[in-house]
Design an enzyme around this catalytic site. Structure first.
Site, PDB file in Angstrom:
ATOM      1  N   GLY A  15       3.663 -10.402  11.722  1.00 52.03           N
ATOM      2  CA  GLY A  15       3.763 -10.224  10.273  1.00 52.03           C
ATOM      3  C   GLY A  15       5.201  -9.864   9.916  1.00 52.03           C
ATOM      4  O   GLY A  15       6.133 -10.063  10.713  1.00 52.03           O
ATOM      5  N   SER A  38       0.876 -12.790  18.989  1.00 54.30           N
ATOM      6  CA  SER A  38       0.005 -12.626  17.824  1.00 54.30           C
ATOM      7  C   SER A  38      -1.337 -13.301  18.064  1.00 54.30           C
ATOM      8  O   SER A  38      -1.397 -14.395  18.632  1.00 54.30           O
ATOM      9  CB  SER A  38       0.683 -13.268  16.609  1.00 54.30           C
ATOM     10  N   SER A  45      -0.622 -14.440   9.590  1.00 52.74           N
ATOM     11  CA  SER A  45      -0.637 -12.968   9.563  1.00 52.74           C
ATOM     12  C   SER A  45      -0.886 -12.526   8.129  1.00 52.74           C
ATOM     13  O   SER A  45      -0.487 -13.204   7.181  1.00 52.74           O
ATOM     14  CB  SER A  45       0.715 -12.432  10.033  1.00 52.74           C
ATOM     15  N   HIS A  46      -1.506 -11.357   7.969  1.00 50.03           N
ATOM     16  CA  HIS A  46      -1.892 -10.952   6.615  1.00 50.03           C
ATOM     17  C   HIS A  46      -0.708 -10.863   5.654  1.00 50.03           C
ATOM     18  O   HIS A  46      -0.844 -11.082   4.445  1.00 50.03           O
ATOM     19  CB  HIS A  46      -2.672  -9.642   6.625  1.00 50.03           C
ATOM     20  N   GLU A  51       1.456 -10.375  -2.636  1.00 47.90           N
ATOM     21  CA  GLU A  51       1.597 -11.127  -3.882  1.00 47.90           C
ATOM     22  C   GLU A  51       2.726 -10.608  -4.768  1.00 47.90           C
ATOM     23  O   GLU A  51       3.619 -11.331  -5.179  1.00 47.90           O
ATOM     24  CB  GLU A  51       0.270 -11.061  -4.659  1.00 47.90           C
ATOM     25  N   PHE A 120       6.005  -1.890 -11.665  1.00 48.36           N
ATOM     26  CA  PHE A 120       4.868  -1.718 -10.756  1.00 48.36           C
ATOM     27  C   PHE A 120       4.390  -0.287 -10.889  1.00 48.36           C
ATOM     28  O   PHE A 120       5.142   0.595 -11.309  1.00 48.36           O
ATOM     29  CB  PHE A 120       5.314  -2.015  -9.313  1.00 48.36           C
ATOM     30  N   GLN A 234      -6.292   3.357   1.022  1.00 51.00           N
ATOM     31  CA  GLN A 234      -6.008   3.020  -0.373  1.00 51.00           C
ATOM     32  C   GLN A 234      -6.991   1.984  -0.924  1.00 51.00           C
ATOM     33  O   GLN A 234      -7.234   0.960  -0.284  1.00 51.00           O
ATOM     34  CB  GLN A 234      -4.595   2.450  -0.495  1.00 51.00           C
ATOM     35  N   HIS A 236      -7.298  -0.503  -3.955  1.00 47.66           N
ATOM     36  CA  HIS A 236      -6.544  -1.140  -5.037  1.00 47.66           C
ATOM     37  C   HIS A 236      -7.484  -1.293  -6.226  1.00 47.66           C
ATOM     38  O   HIS A 236      -8.643  -1.689  -6.039  1.00 47.66           O
ATOM     39  CB  HIS A 236      -6.045  -2.505  -4.549  1.00 47.66           C
ATOM     40  N   LEU A 246      -7.499  -9.976  -3.807  1.00 44.38           N
ATOM     41  CA  LEU A 246      -6.635  -9.142  -4.634  1.00 44.38           C
ATOM     42  C   LEU A 246      -6.165  -9.852  -5.897  1.00 44.38           C
ATOM     43  O   LEU A 246      -5.730 -10.995  -5.847  1.00 44.38           O
ATOM     44  CB  LEU A 246      -5.402  -8.747  -3.818  1.00 44.38           C
ATOM     45  N   GLU A 249      -1.154  -6.119  -8.646  1.00 44.25           N
ATOM     46  CA  GLU A 249      -0.741  -5.135  -9.648  1.00 44.25           C
ATOM     47  C   GLU A 249       0.278  -5.759 -10.631  1.00 44.25           C
ATOM     48  O   GLU A 249       0.438  -5.286 -11.756  1.00 44.25           O
ATOM     49  CB  GLU A 249      -0.085  -3.979  -8.900  1.00 44.25           C
ATOM     50  N   ARG A 280      -2.037   3.697  -7.814  1.00 43.49           N
ATOM     51  CA  ARG A 280      -3.334   3.068  -7.543  1.00 43.49           C
ATOM     52  C   ARG A 280      -4.472   4.056  -7.387  1.00 43.49           C
ATOM     53  O   ARG A 280      -5.598   3.781  -7.810  1.00 43.49           O
ATOM     54  CB  ARG A 280      -3.216   2.244  -6.258  1.00 43.49           C
ATOM     55  N   HIS A 349      -7.543  -1.748   0.413  1.00 47.86           N
ATOM     56  CA  HIS A 349      -6.332  -2.559   0.339  1.00 47.86           C
ATOM     57  C   HIS A 349      -5.224  -2.136   1.301  1.00 47.86           C
ATOM     58  O   HIS A 349      -4.347  -2.934   1.642  1.00 47.86           O
ATOM     59  CB  HIS A 349      -5.791  -2.504  -1.093  1.00 47.86           C
ATOM     60  N   ARG A 384       0.215   5.185  -1.170  1.00 50.98           N
ATOM     61  CA  ARG A 384       1.395   4.321  -1.193  1.00 50.98           C
ATOM     62  C   ARG A 384       1.583   3.729  -2.577  1.00 50.98           C
ATOM     63  O   ARG A 384       0.610   3.322  -3.213  1.00 50.98           O
ATOM     64  CB  ARG A 384       1.213   3.184  -0.189  1.00 50.98           C
TER      65      ARG A 384
HETATM   66  C1  LIG Z   1      -3.692  -9.272  -0.380  1.00 51.67           C
HETATM   67  C2  LIG Z   1      -2.571  -8.326  -0.118  1.00 51.67           C
HETATM   68  C3  LIG Z   1      -1.484  -8.302  -0.977  1.00 51.67           C
HETATM   69  C4  LIG Z   1      -0.434  -7.421  -0.750  1.00 51.67           C
HETATM   70  N1  LIG Z   1       0.632  -7.415  -1.613  1.00 51.67           N
HETATM   71  C5  LIG Z   1       1.682  -6.595  -1.363  1.00 51.67           C
HETATM   72  C6  LIG Z   1       2.837  -6.611  -2.196  1.00 51.67           C
HETATM   73  O1  LIG Z   1       2.939  -7.380  -3.144  1.00 51.67           O
HETATM   74  N2  LIG Z   1       3.839  -5.758  -1.910  1.00 51.67           N
HETATM   75  C7  LIG Z   1       3.796  -4.898  -0.854  1.00 51.67           C
HETATM   76  O2  LIG Z   1       4.760  -4.172  -0.622  1.00 51.67           O
HETATM   77  N3  LIG Z   1       2.711  -4.875  -0.040  1.00 51.67           N
HETATM   78  C8  LIG Z   1       1.667  -5.701  -0.262  1.00 51.67           C
HETATM   79  N4  LIG Z   1       0.584  -5.668   0.564  1.00 51.67           N
HETATM   80  C9  LIG Z   1       0.639  -4.862   1.787  1.00 51.67           C
HETATM   81  C10 LIG Z   1       1.520  -5.569   2.801  1.00 51.67           C
HETATM   82  O3  LIG Z   1       1.469  -6.953   2.601  1.00 51.67           O
HETATM   83  C11 LIG Z   1       1.091  -5.274   4.231  1.00 51.67           C
HETATM   84  O4  LIG Z   1       0.985  -3.888   4.423  1.00 51.67           O
HETATM   85  C12 LIG Z   1       2.109  -5.825   5.213  1.00 51.67           C
HETATM   86  O5  LIG Z   1       2.394  -7.180   4.947  1.00 51.67           O
HETATM   87  C13 LIG Z   1       1.647  -5.655   6.648  1.00 51.67           C
HETATM   88  O6  LIG Z   1       2.539  -6.325   7.480  1.00 51.67           O
HETATM   89  P1  LIG Z   1       2.583  -6.055   9.030  1.00 51.67           P
HETATM   90  O7  LIG Z   1       3.761  -6.784   9.551  1.00 51.67           O
HETATM   91  O8  LIG Z   1       2.514  -4.597   9.295  1.00 51.67           O
HETATM   92  O9  LIG Z   1       1.236  -6.673   9.609  1.00 51.67           O
HETATM   93  P2  LIG Z   1       0.399  -8.024   9.299  1.00 51.67           P
HETATM   94  O10 LIG Z   1       1.085  -8.961   8.419  1.00 51.67           O
HETATM   95  O11 LIG Z   1      -0.956  -7.569   8.918  1.00 51.67           O
HETATM   96  O12 LIG Z   1       0.345  -8.691  10.723  1.00 51.67           O
HETATM   97  C14 LIG Z   1      -0.350  -8.132  11.807  1.00 51.67           C
HETATM   98  C15 LIG Z   1      -0.054  -8.946  13.034  1.00 51.67           C
HETATM   99  O13 LIG Z   1      -0.598  -8.320  14.181  1.00 51.67           O
HETATM  100  C16 LIG Z   1      -1.263  -9.270  14.966  1.00 51.67           C
HETATM  101  N5  LIG Z   1      -2.302  -8.602  15.761  1.00 51.67           N
HETATM  102  C17 LIG Z   1      -3.176  -7.645  15.366  1.00 51.67           C
HETATM  103  N6  LIG Z   1      -3.988  -7.298  16.389  1.00 51.67           N
HETATM  104  C18 LIG Z   1      -3.610  -8.038  17.453  1.00 51.67           C
HETATM  105  C19 LIG Z   1      -4.064  -8.170  18.794  1.00 51.67           C
HETATM  106  N7  LIG Z   1      -5.087  -7.456  19.258  1.00 51.67           N
HETATM  107  N8  LIG Z   1      -3.445  -9.057  19.600  1.00 51.67           N
HETATM  108  C20 LIG Z   1      -2.423  -9.824  19.143  1.00 51.67           C
HETATM  109  N9  LIG Z   1      -1.960  -9.750  17.885  1.00 51.67           N
HETATM  110  C21 LIG Z   1      -2.537  -8.872  17.058  1.00 51.67           C
HETATM  111  C22 LIG Z   1      -1.814 -10.270  13.963  1.00 51.67           C
HETATM  112  O14 LIG Z   1      -2.091 -11.503  14.578  1.00 51.67           O
HETATM  113  C23 LIG Z   1      -0.642 -10.359  12.984  1.00 51.67           C
HETATM  114  O15 LIG Z   1       0.322 -11.265  13.443  1.00 51.67           O
HETATM  115  C24 LIG Z   1      -0.480  -6.542   0.356  1.00 51.67           C
HETATM  116  C25 LIG Z   1      -1.558  -6.575   1.224  1.00 51.67           C
HETATM  117  C26 LIG Z   1      -2.611  -7.436   0.978  1.00 51.67           C
HETATM  118  C27 LIG Z   1      -3.783  -7.396   1.924  1.00 51.67           C
END
Ligand SMILES: Cc1cc2nc3c(=O)[nH]c(=O)nc-3n(C[C@H](O)[C@H](O)[C@H](O)COP(=O)(O)OP(=O)(O)OC[C@H]3O[C@@H](n4cnc5c(N)ncnc54)[C@H](O)[C@@H]3O)c2cc1C
Length: 570
Positions: A15, A38, A45-46, A51, A120, A234, A236, A246, A249, A280, A349, A384
């Site tokens: 991610g 990953s 990835s999420h 958005e 925001f 959290q 949302h 989602l 916001e 939120r 969220h 947050r």
């Molecule tokens: C719908 C939505 C909208 C959002 N909008 C915003 C926004 O506008 N602004 C903002 O600041 N935040 C926003 N957020 C929050 C923010 O997007 C996330 O907190 C952030 O992107 C998380 O990123 P990350 O890199 O920590 O993990 P993620 O992007 O969640 O990636 C996790 C990674 O870990 C890997 N992984 C997990 N478990 C394993 C395993 N066992 N083995 C191998 N790989 C694994 C997955 O494959 C993935 O690649 C939003 C969240 C959501 C859900």
């Protein structure tokens, strides 16, 4: 003999945090071998679904300032954020926005050509930097493209990591299954960054990708690392019904209203100053209070909800600035937001909690860092602010990437690789899960688990609900469900799904125990039986250490540098 490969630095998660870490590590040392691993393809990835925006101070000449971003973050956190960490986030972010721009990020623009920002929740100034309402998609694409410039970053897509191997003193490697072949590997490395994201799929009504399960948190927990502040989940305010997807916001940032059954903009009762753009936790509680007091709408799916009114923004603004949520509303609810109000309800969220780290993202184990939503460096405290998470991923991706690369360059492992731990892990997952004899359907058990979390640990909590939830969770855990019907070796997602469920039980337990112990209301943690914040007894972080019987809970101090806690008013 288990198949074995070797890297200098392993990053679990592709991610925003994982990709930013990979770039910084590769810049820090072109000679180290970096593996980004990953369980899904990179762009699944999420993070890709973020958005609304990424918070940073860009316009000091127009009245914004870093101090205000720090204070908004600390106040938003209900004074549980470590204030030195919040300060670091806010100071680092402006440079990162321009750095991303230079790497190709198509930030939306104002009429004068400068980078645009929008309001925001909880901020004193429009500070959410955006690219339409697809900020996560464009950030991910920009970072992934940039990764391609470095020869020493390798992607291991669709590998499921199962455990962290260490010798009690320092990190030695991980174990993982290559999903395409079904082969179990040990991967030796000197440094590890856990960037495995949030775990919101613990709840049945959630905005998260289905892959956002707590396996990353759980492998750290099982390895002896602490999970911190897991009771702070959290909700949302605006998950669209019936799916929970989602509605950003930014919809309220652009001027959307929240309306109750009497046609009132009810936020005036709870936060007359900031109205719909309050943090939120406050907006979600206000919605649930309206519903509890009988001013909710009944949705056809059988749950009560509020309405989000965007009609007055007009078709043009909605199409230009909220294009993705327009599409989501039409496709998933059959509603055009320019014509009709949307049915919304608070939805799981974000997890403020995660793997306990210090300000540098370092965990308690030498050679292991955590970044992004999986980490809890305490920047968000008890709540947050929107747009501060993508920022956090970027800043701590960068910090941990540099530190982990330096460690990998200099790090020598003092003891031999503990092969016996790999054998034990192989036994745990193949004998315990793959060849398990469970009779209950693990998918039904997963649904039950997430329903318990939704019913017992939602926006408002009580001791009796939480205790009952914990009892139900433990009863469910003790049923015989560990088994995998699909015996194929290749692409056995049945197997990985059951391993995800296994991790969900341990981490859900930490969330509930933490929530029971915190007999106060602070940020996202709202206890009807303890409605006040109690700084005398609870101005501390919660740590949970793994024990097979039940989590061992400890306290950890909050770093307060310049802002003494005061009552939050908006
Ligand atoms: C719908 C939505 C909208 C959002 N909008 C915003 C926004 O506008 N602004 C903002 O600041 N935040 C926003 N957020 C929050 C923010 O997007 C996330 O907190 C952030 O992107 C998380 O990123 P990350 O890199 O920590 O993990 P993620 O992007 O969640 O990636 C996790 C990674 O870990 C890997 N992984 C997990 N478990 C394993 C395993 N066992 N083995 C191998 N790989 C694994 C997955 O494959 C993935 O690649 C939003 C969240 C959501 C859900």
């Amino acid at each position: 003999m288990v198949d074995s490969i070797e890297y200098d630095l392993i990053i679990v998660g592709s991610g925003l945090a994982g990709l930013r870490a990979a770039i910084e590590a590769a810049k820090t040392s072109p000679s180290i071998k970096i593996g980004v691993i990953s369980k899904v393809q990179v762009m699944r990835s999420h993070s890709v679904s973020a958005e609304g925006g990424t918070a940073a101070v860009l316009f000091e000449d127009e009245g914004d300032n870093i101090e205000s971003h720090i204070y908004d973050t600390v106040k938003g956190s209900d004074f549980l954020a470590d204030q030195d960490v919040a300060e670091l986030l806010c100071k680092e972010m402006p440079r990162e926005i321009y750095q991303l721009e230079h790497w190709g990020m198509p930030w939306s623009r104002r009429k004068d050509g400068k980078i645009a920002q929008r309001p925001f929740g909880g901020y004193s100034f429009p500070r959410a930097t955006f690219a339409s309402d697809k900020v996560g998609f464009f950030l991910m694409q920009t970072l992934y493209d940039t990764c391609q410039k470095f020869d020493n970053i390798e992607f291991l897509n669709e590998w499921f990591v199962t455990s962290i191997i260490h010798d009690g003193q320092q990190f030695m490697g991980i174990t993982a299954i290559q999903i395409s072949s079904g082969t179990f590997y040990q991967i030796k490395a000197k440094s590890l960054i856990i960037a495995s994201g949030g775990a919101g799929r613990l709840y049945s009504f959630a905005t998260y990708a289905y892959s956002s399960t707590p396996d990353g948190l759980d492998m750290a927990y099982r390895a002896g690392l602490a999970l911190k502040d897991m009771e702070f989940v959290q909700f949302h305010p605006t998950g669209i019904l019936p799916s929970g997807i989602l509605i950003t916001e930014a919809a309220r940032g652009e001027g959307g209203y929240l309306i109750n059954k009497d046609g009132e903009r009810f936020m005036k009762r709870y936060a007359a100053g900031k109205m719909e753009l309050s943090p939120r936790d406050i907006v979600s509680r206000s919605i649930m209070t309206e519903i509890r007091e009988g001013r909710g709408f009944m949705h056809e799916s059988g749950v009560e909800c509020m309405k989000l009114d965007l009609r007055h923004l007009g078709d043009e603004v909605i199409k230009e600035k909220l294009g993705a949520i327009r599409e989501i509303s039409i496709k998933f609810s059959g509603i055009d937001p320019a014509q009709e109000m949307l049915d919304i309800r608070p939805v799981c969220h974000y997890m403020m909690g995660g793997i306990h780290t210090n300000i540098d993202g370092a965990t308690e184990l030498k050679g292991v860092w955590a970044a992004g939503e999986a980490a809890c460096n305490s920047v968000h405290g008890a709540n947050r602010l929107g747009a501060n998470s993508t920022s956090e991923c970027i800043v701590w991706g960068k910090i941990t990437g540099a530190l982990a690369a330096r460690h990998a360059m200099s790090g020598k492992q003092s003891s031999p690789f503990p092969h016996h731990l790999v054998v034990l892990e192989e036994k745990r997952i193949y004998d315990g899960v793959f060849r398990g004899q469970g009779e209950y359907n693990p998918y039904e058990v997963r649904q039950e688990l997430t329903d318990i979390m939704n019913d017992k640990a939602y926006v408002f909590k009580t001791e009796s609900d939480l205790v009952d939830g914990l009892k139900k969770l433990r009863e469910l855990k003790s049923k015989t469900w560990r088994h995998v019907d699909d015996k194929a070796k290749e692409y056995n997602t049945n197997f990985t799904n059951v391993m995800e469920l296994d991790s969900m039980f341990r981490v859900a337990e930490v969330v509930l125990v933490g929530a029971i112990n915190r007999r106060e209301s602070r940020g996202s943690h709202a206890r009807l039986d303890y409605p006040q914040r109690d700084d005398a007894n609870f101005l501390h972080h919660t740590l949970a250490y793994y024990d097979p019987k039940e989590p061992i809970m400890k306290k950890h101090p909050v770093t307060i540098t310049r802002y003494q806690p005061v009552e939050r008013k908006y």
